[in-house]
Design an enzyme around this catalytic site. Structure first.
Site, mmCIF file in Angstrom:
data_model
loop_
_atom_site.group_PDB
_atom_site.id
_atom_site.type_symbol
_atom_site.label_atom_id
_atom_site.label_comp_id
_atom_site.label_asym_id
_atom_site.label_seq_id
_atom_site.Cartn_x
_atom_site.Cartn_y
_atom_site.Cartn_z
ATOM 1 N N ASP A 194 0.462 -2.351 12.361
ATOM 2 C CA ASP A 194 0.954 -2.767 11.039
ATOM 3 C C ASP A 194 1.335 -4.246 11.098
ATOM 4 O O ASP A 194 2.327 -4.634 11.725
ATOM 5 C CB ASP A 194 2.163 -1.912 10.640
ATOM 6 N N ARG A 224 0.847 -1.182 0.000
ATOM 7 C CA ARG A 224 0.000 0.000 0.000
ATOM 8 C C ARG A 224 0.885 1.235 0.000
ATOM 9 O O ARG A 224 1.762 1.377 0.846
ATOM 10 C CB ARG A 224 -0.863 -0.043 1.266
ATOM 11 N N THR A 258 -0.928 7.696 -1.005
ATOM 12 C CA THR A 258 -2.196 7.632 -1.763
ATOM 13 C C THR A 258 -3.148 6.568 -1.215
ATOM 14 O O THR A 258 -4.328 6.568 -1.550
ATOM 15 C CB THR A 258 -1.915 7.274 -3.237
ATOM 16 N N ASP A 285 4.919 -5.291 9.816
ATOM 17 C CA ASP A 285 5.987 -4.865 10.738
ATOM 18 C C ASP A 285 5.974 -5.702 12.013
ATOM 19 O O ASP A 285 7.029 -6.080 12.529
ATOM 20 C CB ASP A 285 5.820 -3.377 11.096
HETATM 21 C C1 PRP Z 1 -0.859 -4.176 4.753
HETATM 22 C C2 PRP Z 1 -1.693 -5.431 4.907
HETATM 23 C C3 PRP Z 1 -2.499 -5.426 3.630
HETATM 24 C C4 PRP Z 1 -2.744 -3.948 3.398
HETATM 25 C C5 PRP Z 1 -4.133 -3.624 3.869
HETATM 26 O O1 PRP Z 1 0.218 -4.398 3.933
HETATM 27 O O2 PRP Z 1 -0.929 -6.590 5.091
HETATM 28 O O3 PRP Z 1 -1.835 -5.990 2.518
HETATM 29 O O4 PRP Z 1 -1.787 -3.242 4.199
HETATM 30 O O5 PRP Z 1 -4.458 -2.301 3.566
HETATM 31 P P1 PRP Z 1 -5.539 -1.933 2.450
HETATM 32 O O6 PRP Z 1 -6.715 -2.823 2.677
HETATM 33 O O7 PRP Z 1 -5.840 -0.483 2.740
HETATM 34 O O8 PRP Z 1 -4.919 -2.124 1.089
HETATM 35 P P2 PRP Z 1 1.321 -3.273 3.631
HETATM 36 O O9 PRP Z 1 0.940 -2.493 2.418
HETATM 37 O O10 PRP Z 1 1.578 -2.490 4.883
HETATM 38 O O11 PRP Z 1 2.586 -4.128 3.226
HETATM 39 P P3 PRP Z 1 3.444 -5.168 4.103
HETATM 40 O O12 PRP Z 1 2.607 -6.412 4.270
HETATM 41 O O13 PRP Z 1 4.649 -5.396 3.261
HETATM 42 O O14 PRP Z 1 3.770 -4.529 5.420
HETATM 43 N N1 URA Z 2 -2.274 -2.430 7.118
HETATM 44 C C1 URA Z 2 -1.960 -2.917 8.348
HETATM 45 O O1 URA Z 2 -1.008 -3.689 8.500
HETATM 46 N N2 URA Z 2 -2.704 -2.514 9.387
HETATM 47 C C2 URA Z 2 -3.753 -1.669 9.252
HETATM 48 O O2 URA Z 2 -4.410 -1.347 10.265
HETATM 49 C C3 URA Z 2 -4.058 -1.183 7.968
HETATM 50 C C4 URA Z 2 -3.311 -1.584 6.912
#
Ligand code: PRP
Ligand code: URA
Length: 214
Positions: free
Chosen positions: A205, A109, A113, A208
């Site tokens: 997150d 994400r 944006t 993380d």
């Molecule tokens: C997080 C999560 C989803 C997304 C959810 O991933 O694991 O993939 O955000 O958010 P959305 O429904 O608004 O798209 P992130 O983009 O933080 O990547 P990561 O798993 O590499 O930390």
């Molecule tokens: N991605 C995450 O990992 N946590 C949230 O709460 C939203 C998006």
């Protein structure tokens, strides 16, 4: 498993063991080591119910005593974790369905944006022959999940289920508008998104916390 009247595409999984483990995941003091373990455990428990309607075929099996009717899964299953956080669910699901294949989709994400950005893809060539379980712990705006499901539909997949731990109403709505035929399984439906599009109360997150990159 429970249906929610406002969200016909959503099934929530309210087993006491799942609720107990969700408390551990939400806790800000839970270490990445424990977070990873519990994430996999919940994913496994949810998979048992989410795959309840898997197609099977009938066959026979010869026991040491006699032949008897039996069933086998009709087609190969593919688990598709959305990188990174979906990886934390994969081993827990493979414990239950060891014959499943694993395809990967990398979607991140964009934190300005809030739009999904795709950066990786590796799927079994015959993925569309069988059921697909897309997994990601968080369904926030729904952008990443809807993007991944759209990509799989372009590859011909038709039997798609989406499995997450925490869903926001906004994300469930986005999935229902983009992919109304795809059931969304969540351990919990939370209240809302905050101004950074994080789920409230959520668990922070997920990527993380899984990989210790806070
Ligand atoms: C997080 C999560 C989803 C997304 C959810 O991933 O694991 O993939 O955000 O958010 P959305 O429904 O608004 O798209 P992130 O983009 O933080 O990547 P990561 O798993 O590499 O930390
Ligand atoms: N991605 C995450 O990992 N946590 C949230 O709460 C939203 C998006």
């Amino acid at each position: 498993m429970r249906s929610i009247p406002d969200h016909p595409n959503l099934r929530t999984h309210e087993h006491p063991l799942i609720a107990h483990k969700m408390r551990i995941l939400r806790d800000v003091d839970t270490s990445p080591q424990t977070f990873r373990r519990v994430l996999g455990e919940i994913a496994g428990l949810m998979t048992y119910e989410a795959l309840r309607d898997l197609p099977t075929t009938t066959c026979t099996v010869k026991t040491p005593i006699a032949e008897c009717p039996a069933v086998r899964l009709a087609a190969p299953i593919t688990i598709v974790p959305i990188l990174r956080a979906g990886l934390g669910m994969t081993d827990g699901i493979l414990d239950l369905v060891p014959e499943a294949r694993v395809g990967h989709i990398g979607v991140q994400r964009d934190e300005d944006t809030k739009r999904p950005v795709e950066y990786y893809e590796k799927l079994p060539p015959d993925i569309s022959d069988g059921p697909v379980l897309v997994v990601d712990p968080m369904l926030a705006t729904g952008g990443s999940g809807a993007h991944a499901v759209g990509y799989l539909k372009e590859r011909g997949c038709r039997q798609i289920r989406f499995l997450c731990l925490v869903a926001a109403p906004e994300g469930v709505q986005h999935m229902s508008e983009s992919h109304p035929e795809v059931p969304v399984h969540a351990a919990v439906l939370d209240e809302r998104l905050d101004e950074r599009a994080y789920i409230v109360p959520g668990l922070g997150d997920a990527g993380d916390r899984t990989f210790g990159t806070l």
